[in-house]
Design an enzyme around this catalytic site. Structure first.
Site, PDB file in Angstrom:
ATOM      1  CB  THR A 168      82.943 -47.246  62.554  1.00 36.92           C
ATOM      2  OG1 THR A 168      81.877 -48.071  63.008  1.00 36.92           O
ATOM      3  CG2 THR A 168      82.532 -46.692  61.190  1.00 36.92           C
ATOM      4  CG  ASP A 169      81.864 -52.342  64.310  1.00 34.47           C
ATOM      5  OD1 ASP A 169      81.300 -51.223  64.292  1.00 34.47           O
ATOM      6  OD2 ASP A 169      81.621 -53.203  65.185  1.00 34.47           O
ATOM      7  CD  GLU A 170      77.909 -48.031  63.538  1.00 32.64           C
ATOM      8  OE1 GLU A 170      76.977 -47.588  62.851  1.00 32.64           O
ATOM      9  OE2 GLU A 170      78.079 -47.722  64.734  1.00 32.64           O
TER      10      GLU A 170
ATOM     11  CE  LYS B 162      84.583 -42.975  60.362  1.00 31.23           C
ATOM     12  NZ  LYS B 162      85.582 -41.956  60.831  1.00 31.23           N
TER      13      LYS B 162
ATOM     14  CE1 TYR C  74      80.133 -42.389  61.990  1.00 27.21           C
ATOM     15  CE2 TYR C  74      79.240 -44.568  62.454  1.00 27.21           C
ATOM     16  CZ  TYR C  74      80.263 -43.635  62.570  1.00 27.21           C
ATOM     17  OH  TYR C  74      81.415 -43.958  63.249  1.00 27.21           O
TER      18      TYR C  74
ATOM     19  NE  ARG D 162      74.899 -51.322  67.183  1.00 30.74           N
ATOM     20  CZ  ARG D 162      73.957 -51.842  66.382  1.00 30.74           C
ATOM     21  NH1 ARG D 162      73.832 -53.161  66.274  1.00 30.74           N
ATOM     22  NH2 ARG D 162      73.163 -51.063  65.673  1.00 30.74           N
TER      23      ARG D 162
END
Ligand code: NAD
Ligand code: TYD
Length: 355
Positions: free
Chosen positions: A132-134, A162, A158, A222
């Site tokens: 993910t980009d998070e 990741k 989260y 987002r």
């Protein structure tokens, strides 16, 4: 043959359905069937010998070793994860277990299997990790979008879990030579997304005449990508990505949450005028913000566009319409996934609100 993990979830199921619509290469799908995994997503493949479903945990070395031995896949694509930021705030332990320990165990099984392959099969093998980009943290309003060289700065349990899994994947390439690829994608939307995430949650509540909860002031940004475009990017990276590289995937569709919700409401006003409350936007309700809520995500997808020639097929406007139409046409799917555990989650996450 491919081994796909987490293929009963939102993106994994879309990936399998798209893959088998275009290819006869079979897929073994290893999924634990958590609350987010749903075999109904794969119903079009009932009786199709090209899809082999196995219920189990990516962290179960005995099971994964046996699957690798039996099916000898040419690639493993790892979608399996705990994936919802809000759930990671309420209960982070499961995120560490699956996303960190589970990925580690999966890598160990794959490494042992890969090491025993003949040289040509070793060279052709791929471990593709979906991320993910998070992991890059939060951007300010004028910061450039995340590129593959942006430093990791995860902010939620989260994204931290990741990020840890991405680092393990990277280390297995550098230390052991495992032929890995990693993709970091922006927020996905589309058919089969569990209605705990913003877009399906808003569609679901709007159709029921329930409040549409917007965290904080709704100005968080987002970068939205239609799930089918994420899947086409993954296929392209598997086919032609350079081993050891990471690829950012995004559709250059930055929107505030409020813009997304207003767009959904306008489409629903048009396609579903018979809802209990219209206009649907009158249901918008600002609620307490998420703790540590990242302000903005945005992806610079130049590398995958230039190196691999990938571009998304949907604009936000076309993709969001397709998505609303899918949810309207699939009320049964929504009814099934929103029974039981889903209700418990809604009452926990929105306890302080009237949602
Ligand atoms: P999801 O929560 O819908 O699906 C996850 C699937 O993994 C479920 O079927 C679940 O049963 C399975 N699973 C969970 N723990 C498992 C375990 N220990 N062993 C085997 N299976 C397990 O998630 P999603 O939205 O489809 O996301 C898939 C992947 O893509 C995740 O790795 C996520 O981090 C990443 N991603 C998601 C988005 C997004 O917007 N949804 C964006 C970028 C990246
Ligand atoms: P979400 O779909 O949970 O994805 P992520 O947190 O991984 O980006 O949330 C998308 C955005 O929508 C995020 O800024 C949080 C916000 N949001 C709300 O405002 N209300 C909600 O009820 C939910 C679930 C999310």
């Amino acid at each position: 043959m491919l081994l796909v993990t987490g293929g009963a979830g939102f993106i994994g199921a879309n990936f399998i359905l798209d893959w088998l619509a275009a290819s006869d290469e079979a897929i073994v799908n290893l999924d634990k069937l958590t609350y987010a995994g749903n075999l109904e997503n794969l119903r079009p493949l009932d009786g199709d010998a090209r899809h082999v479903f196995v219920q189990g945990d990516i962290g179960d070395r005995t099971l994964v070793d046996a699957l690798l031995q039996r099916y000898r896949p040419r690639a493993v694509i790892n979608f399996a994860a705990e994936s919802h930021v809000d759930r990671s705030i309420h209960g982070p332990a499961e995120f560490i277990q699956t996303n960190v320990v589970g990925t580690f165990n999966l890598l160990e099984s794959v490494r042992a299997h890969w090491a025993g392959l003949p040289a040509d099969a070793q060279a052709a093998f791929r471990f593709l990790h979906i991320s993910t980009d998070e992991v890059y943290g939060s951007l300010g309003p004028t910061d450039p979008p995340f590129s593959e060289t942006t430093a990791y700065a995860p902010n939620s349990p989260y994204s931290a879990s990741k990020a840890a899994s991405d680092h393990l994947v990277r280390a297995y390439h550098h230390t052991y030579g495992l032929p890995v690829l990693t993709t970091n994608c922006s927020n996905n939307y589309g058919p089969l997304q569990f209605p705990e995430k913003l877009i399906p949650l808003v569609i679901h509540n709007a159709l029921a005449g329930k409040p549409l909860p917007i965290y904080g002031d709704g100005s968080n940004v987002r970068d939205w990508l239609y799930v089918g475009d994420h899947c086409s990017a993954i296929r392209r990276v598997l086919e032609a990505g350079r081993v050891g590289e990471t690829y950012n995937i995004g559709g250059r569709n930055e929107k505030t949450n409020l813009e997304v919700v207003h767009t959904l409401c306008a489409i629903l006003d048009e396609l579903h005028p018979g809802s209990p409350v219209t206009p649907h936007a009158s249901l918008i309700a600002f609620v307490k913000d998420r703790p540590g809520h990242d302000r903005r995500y945005a992806i610079d997808a130049t590398k995958i566009e230039r190196e691999l020639g990938w571009t998304p097929g949907e604009t936000f406007e076309t993709g969001i319409r397709r998505t609303v139409a899918w949810y309207l046409a699939n009320a049964d799917w929504v009814n099934h996934v929103t029974s039981g555990e889903y209700r418990r989650w809604v009452s926990q996450n929105y306890a302080d609100t009237s949602v």
